[in-house]
Design a protein around this motif. Sequence first.
Motif, PDB file in Angstrom:
ATOM      1  N   ALA A   1       0.827  -1.210   0.000  1.00  0.00           N
ATOM      2  CA  ALA A   1       0.000   0.000   0.000  1.00  0.00           C
ATOM      3  C   ALA A   1       0.859   1.256   0.000  1.00  0.00           C
ATOM      4  CB  ALA A   1      -0.926  -0.007   1.216  1.00  0.00           C
ATOM      5  N   LYS A   2       2.052   1.182   0.598  1.00  0.00           N
ATOM      6  CA  LYS A   2       2.912   2.371   0.688  1.00  0.00           C
ATOM      7  C   LYS A   2       3.416   2.834  -0.674  1.00  0.00           C
ATOM      8  CE  LYS A   2       4.552   1.919   5.440  1.00  0.00           C
ATOM      9  NZ  LYS A   2       5.726   1.777   6.339  1.00  0.00           N
ATOM     10  N   VAL A   3       3.414   1.923  -1.662  1.00  0.00           N
ATOM     11  CA  VAL A   3       3.829   2.315  -3.015  1.00  0.00           C
ATOM     12  C   VAL A   3       2.636   2.429  -3.946  1.00  0.00           C
ATOM     13  CG1 VAL A   3       6.147   1.386  -2.762  1.00  0.00           C
ATOM     14  CG2 VAL A   3       4.320  -0.108  -3.584  1.00  0.00           C
ATOM     15  N   GLY A   4       1.429   2.504  -3.348  1.00  0.00           N
ATOM     16  CA  GLY A   4       0.228   2.751  -4.143  1.00  0.00           C
ATOM     17  C   GLY A   4      -0.515   1.528  -4.614  1.00  0.00           C
ATOM     18  N   PHE A   5      -0.031   0.325  -4.246  1.00  0.00           N
ATOM     19  CA  PHE A   5      -0.715  -0.890  -4.692  1.00  0.00           C
ATOM     20  C   PHE A   5      -1.845  -1.228  -3.714  1.00  0.00           C
ATOM     21  CE2 PHE A   5      -1.081  -5.528  -5.463  1.00  0.00           C
ATOM     22  CZ  PHE A   5      -1.291  -5.495  -6.836  1.00  0.00           C
ATOM     23  N   THR A   6      -2.926  -0.457  -3.794  1.00  0.00           N
ATOM     24  CA  THR A   6      -4.075  -0.643  -2.910  1.00  0.00           C
ATOM     25  C   THR A   6      -5.253   0.158  -3.428  1.00  0.00           C
ATOM     26  OG1 THR A   6      -4.831  -0.459  -0.611  1.00  0.00           O
ATOM     27  CG2 THR A   6      -3.435   1.316  -1.429  1.00  0.00           C
ATOM     28  N   TRP A   7      -6.432  -0.154  -2.939  1.00  0.00           N
ATOM     29  CA  TRP A   7      -7.604   0.629  -3.305  1.00  0.00           C
ATOM     30  C   TRP A   7      -7.538   1.989  -2.616  1.00  0.00           C
ATOM     31  CZ3 TRP A   7      -8.160  -4.678  -2.480  1.00  0.00           C
ATOM     32  CH2 TRP A   7      -8.614  -5.406  -3.590  1.00  0.00           C
ATOM     33  N   SER A   8      -8.266   2.948  -3.194  1.00  0.00           N
ATOM     34  CA  SER A   8      -8.250   4.303  -2.632  1.00  0.00           C
ATOM     35  C   SER A   8      -8.983   4.384  -1.309  1.00  0.00           C
ATOM     36  CB  SER A   8      -8.856   5.294  -3.632  1.00  0.00           C
ATOM     37  OG  SER A   8     -10.197   4.916  -3.948  1.00  0.00           O
ATOM     38  N   ASP A   9      -9.910   3.456  -1.077  1.00  0.00           N
ATOM     39  CA  ASP A   9     -10.628   3.430   0.194  1.00  0.00           C
ATOM     40  C   ASP A   9     -11.057   2.005   0.496  1.00  0.00           C
ATOM     41  OD1 ASP A   9     -13.004   2.898  -1.320  1.00  0.00           O
ATOM     42  OD2 ASP A   9     -13.309   5.058  -1.587  1.00  0.00           O
ATOM     43  N   ALA A  10     -11.701   1.813   1.647  1.00  0.00           N
ATOM     44  CA  ALA A  10     -12.079   0.473   2.090  1.00  0.00           C
ATOM     45  C   ALA A  10     -13.160  -0.161   1.221  1.00  0.00           C
ATOM     46  CB  ALA A  10     -12.540   0.528   3.549  1.00  0.00           C
ATOM     47  N   GLU A  11     -13.914   0.658   0.493  1.00  0.00           N
ATOM     48  CA  GLU A  11     -15.007   0.112  -0.323  1.00  0.00           C
ATOM     49  C   GLU A  11     -14.479  -0.885  -1.349  1.00  0.00           C
ATOM     50  OE1 GLU A  11     -18.704  -0.818  -1.339  1.00  0.00           O
ATOM     51  OE2 GLU A  11     -18.114   0.495   0.325  1.00  0.00           O
ATOM     52  N   GLY A  12     -13.307  -0.573  -1.939  1.00  0.00           N
ATOM     53  CA  GLY A  12     -12.729  -1.498  -2.908  1.00  0.00           C
ATOM     54  C   GLY A  12     -12.376  -2.832  -2.272  1.00  0.00           C
ATOM     55  N   ALA A  13     -11.904  -2.797  -1.030  1.00  0.00           N
ATOM     56  CA  ALA A  13     -11.567  -4.035  -0.319  1.00  0.00           C
ATOM     57  C   ALA A  13     -12.817  -4.843  -0.017  1.00  0.00           C
ATOM     58  CB  ALA A  13     -10.820  -3.707   0.968  1.00  0.00           C
ATOM     59  N   TRP A  14     -13.905  -4.145   0.313  1.00  0.00           N
ATOM     60  CA  TRP A  14     -15.167  -4.851   0.581  1.00  0.00           C
ATOM     61  C   TRP A  14     -15.697  -5.529  -0.688  1.00  0.00           C
ATOM     62  CZ3 TRP A  14     -16.912  -6.426   4.975  1.00  0.00           C
ATOM     63  CH2 TRP A  14     -16.620  -5.727   6.154  1.00  0.00           C
ATOM     64  N   GLU A  15     -15.590  -4.846  -1.819  1.00  0.00           N
ATOM     65  CA  GLU A  15     -16.047  -5.440  -3.082  1.00  0.00           C
ATOM     66  C   GLU A  15     -15.207  -6.663  -3.428  1.00  0.00           C
ATOM     67  OE1 GLU A  15     -15.859  -2.354  -5.953  1.00  0.00           O
ATOM     68  OE2 GLU A  15     -17.511  -1.185  -5.085  1.00  0.00           O
ATOM     69  N   LYS A  16     -13.890  -6.559  -3.170  1.00  0.00           N
ATOM     70  CA  LYS A  16     -13.006  -7.696  -3.425  1.00  0.00           C
ATOM     71  C   LYS A  16     -13.367  -8.862  -2.505  1.00  0.00           C
ATOM     72  CE  LYS A  16      -9.473  -9.698  -5.357  1.00  0.00           C
ATOM     73  NZ  LYS A  16      -9.530 -10.120  -6.783  1.00  0.00           N
ATOM     74  N   PHE A  17     -13.749  -8.541  -1.275  1.00  0.00           N
ATOM     75  CA  PHE A  17     -14.141  -9.593  -0.338  1.00  0.00           C
ATOM     76  C   PHE A  17     -15.363 -10.348  -0.858  1.00  0.00           C
ATOM     77  CE2 PHE A  17     -16.998 -10.773   3.183  1.00  0.00           C
ATOM     78  CZ  PHE A  17     -16.216 -11.752   3.786  1.00  0.00           C
ATOM     79  N   GLN A  18     -16.353  -9.619  -1.347  1.00  0.00           N
ATOM     80  CA  GLN A  18     -17.557 -10.270  -1.881  1.00  0.00           C
ATOM     81  C   GLN A  18     -17.212 -11.157  -3.085  1.00  0.00           C
ATOM     82  OE1 GLN A  18     -20.480 -10.323  -0.497  1.00  0.00           O
ATOM     83  NE2 GLN A  18     -19.908  -8.854   1.134  1.00  0.00           N
ATOM     84  N   GLU A  19     -16.285 -10.668  -3.913  1.00  0.00           N
ATOM     85  CA  GLU A  19     -15.852 -11.446  -5.077  1.00  0.00           C
ATOM     86  C   GLU A  19     -15.181 -12.745  -4.648  1.00  0.00           C
ATOM     87  OE1 GLU A  19     -12.208 -11.107  -8.263  1.00  0.00           O
ATOM     88  OE2 GLU A  19     -13.304  -9.267  -7.784  1.00  0.00           O
ATOM     89  N   GLU A  20     -14.254 -12.635  -3.667  1.00  0.00           N
ATOM     90  CA  GLU A  20     -13.537 -13.815  -3.194  1.00  0.00           C
ATOM     91  C   GLU A  20     -14.471 -14.777  -2.456  1.00  0.00           C
ATOM     92  OE1 GLU A  20     -10.726 -14.632  -4.091  1.00  0.00           O
ATOM     93  OE2 GLU A  20      -9.766 -12.792  -4.764  1.00  0.00           O
ATOM     94  N   LEU A  21     -15.463 -14.232  -1.762  1.00  0.00           N
ATOM     95  CA  LEU A  21     -16.413 -15.081  -1.057  1.00  0.00           C
ATOM     96  C   LEU A  21     -17.197 -15.938  -2.057  1.00  0.00           C
ATOM     97  CD1 LEU A  21     -17.883 -15.983   1.496  1.00  0.00           C
ATOM     98  CD2 LEU A  21     -19.400 -13.992   1.245  1.00  0.00           C
ATOM     99  N   GLN A  22     -17.629 -15.316  -3.166  1.00  0.00           N
ATOM    100  CA  GLN A  22     -18.381 -16.070  -4.168  1.00  0.00           C
ATOM    101  C   GLN A  22     -17.504 -17.135  -4.819  1.00  0.00           C
ATOM    102  OE1 GLN A  22     -21.739 -15.905  -4.785  1.00  0.00           O
ATOM    103  NE2 GLN A  22     -21.200 -17.796  -5.886  1.00  0.00           N
ATOM    104  N   GLU A  23     -16.236 -16.777  -5.098  1.00  0.00           N
ATOM    105  CA  GLU A  23     -15.328 -17.755  -5.704  1.00  0.00           C
ATOM    106  C   GLU A  23     -15.087 -18.928  -4.748  1.00  0.00           C
ATOM    107  OE1 GLU A  23     -11.768 -15.858  -6.965  1.00  0.00           O
ATOM    108  OE2 GLU A  23     -12.760 -14.538  -8.429  1.00  0.00           O
ATOM    109  N   PHE A  24     -15.015 -18.636  -3.467  1.00  0.00           N
ATOM    110  CA  PHE A  24     -14.841 -19.709  -2.490  1.00  0.00           C
ATOM    111  C   PHE A  24     -16.070 -20.613  -2.456  1.00  0.00           C
ATOM    112  CE2 PHE A  24     -14.978 -20.926   2.191  1.00  0.00           C
ATOM    113  CZ  PHE A  24     -14.091 -21.977   2.040  1.00  0.00           C
ATOM    114  N   ARG A  25     -17.264 -20.008  -2.520  1.00  0.00           N
ATOM    115  CA  ARG A  25     -18.506 -20.806  -2.559  1.00  0.00           C
ATOM    116  C   ARG A  25     -18.536 -21.696  -3.795  1.00  0.00           C
ATOM    117  NH1 ARG A  25     -22.768 -19.313   0.727  1.00  0.00           N
ATOM    118  NH2 ARG A  25     -22.491 -17.394   1.963  1.00  0.00           N
ATOM    119  N   ASP A  26     -18.115 -21.135  -4.916  1.00  0.00           N
ATOM    120  CA  ASP A  26     -18.121 -21.916  -6.161  1.00  0.00           C
ATOM    121  C   ASP A  26     -17.194 -23.117  -6.058  1.00  0.00           C
ATOM    122  OD1 ASP A  26     -19.891 -20.076  -7.192  1.00  0.00           O
ATOM    123  OD2 ASP A  26     -18.348 -18.943  -8.306  1.00  0.00           O
ATOM    124  N   GLU A  27     -16.013 -22.920  -5.471  1.00  0.00           N
ATOM    125  CA  GLU A  27     -15.067 -24.019  -5.349  1.00  0.00           C
ATOM    126  C   GLU A  27     -15.553 -25.064  -4.353  1.00  0.00           C
ATOM    127  OE1 GLU A  27     -12.581 -24.766  -7.146  1.00  0.00           O
ATOM    128  OE2 GLU A  27     -12.580 -22.910  -8.311  1.00  0.00           O
TER     129      GLU A  27
END
Length: 487
Positions: free
Chosen positions: A378-404
Amino acid sequence: MNTIHIIGLGAGDLDQLPLGVYKKLKKAERLYVRTADHPVLTELVQEGLVYTSFDEVYEKYDEFAPVYQEIADTLLQLSEEGPVVYAVPGHPLVAEQTVQHLIQAEKAGKCQLLIEGGSSFLDSIFGALRIDPIDGFQLVDGTTMESDRLNMTQHILIAQIYDTLSASEAKLTLMEKYPDDYPVTIVTAAGSSQEKLQTVPLHELDHAAEIDNLTTVYVPPAADQQERLKEWQTFRSVIAKLRSPDGCPWDREQTHESLMPYLLEEAHELLQAIDEQDDDAIADELGDVLLQIFLHAQIGQDNGYFQLEDVLESISAKMIRRHPHVFGDAEVDSSDEVVSNWQAIKAQEKPAADSLLDGQERFSSSLTTSYNYQKKAAKVGFTWSDAEGAWEKFQEELQEFRDELANGSKEDQLDELGDLLFTLVNIARFYDLSPEQAMVQANRKFRSRFGFVERKVEEGTGNFSDYTLEQLDEFWNEAKLLARKGE
């Protein structure tokens, strides 16, 4: 050059004063004494000796340091008008701070000193106590004594005990290490006809009848190891004994690697004690952590690679080096600047890393490693601008985990679970929460509540199989309710 002739009055009465010193005192034209409270001066006054005392300076201050400094400064001023004779108790170079100030002035070219006469009170003390200094002894100033500088295995002589107040302060300092009933000896006017020795329990030191400027307090060596349990060296010797050939088989078998889980366990127990704000438990758990540190240091010494002194040197040097605003000339205005300086100095000390993530692994905690990786990125900019992006990624990963879970292999399921947990750690980072500490608290909470369920079952039939999940869940909810009321 301005000359100050410093003469020691010795530790006893006039009969013990060398003839040469006696003659010089009698011939002195400008004689000044630090204090008139000395048996030699009492007798010489009867012979017509005239002098000026600095006793009144003591009345101006609450501490001794400024007293000694003013006396030295006054003598320097007086020496500008001509040679001065200055008499002090005992020997001028033993426990005499005014003389030390004058020596510094001499080094700065402000005066010329002549120092002679007066036997040290130490000779008389050793004779009175019947102790041999070759066994090791410490001479300390009772007004500046610090408990961590006292060696409990040696003879300790405490000078500058003038009155009840100074005796009380010395007592409190000694009681930080010694048992309250430890025997101490009050030596008064050693070597003179008025010599007196009185041995009392430490807690009664400031209640002794006779304490004056001729008093020295003697603390004998603590021969019994049980009396030295507050001494660092005692703990170190205990660990060395455990690791010795005639020590403990288990301790001898340990290695740095075998002790790893114990250090981790003790660190977590310390964190729990801190979280519970239990001071007694914190002290106890700090001891357990310290045990691990001393064991590792002893293993290093046994293997010939390093010892405790190397550990102390390394961390002390690091703290001094990384706090230039404390130990150097750097200036900071906030704690943020302190952290910034720390990181900059740290970067200079360590070789350039091939990757930003180098050195961020924590073998004992995958959660902490994940947190460190994402914080660095994150210190070199490799991160979302706010927590909302992390929450969206969480929902994406949760669905992928359910699929597997529905169609994938165990390996793929494990991979997606890792991604899901990794994303949760990132969410925690956005909110400045420690995922490791969160799991520690969650585990502790589960243990507490499940313990309540166990007690309810024990109060009932004593068998879990006699209860439905709904009934057990009611016990669980009851535990939650009680915990909230306790908060």
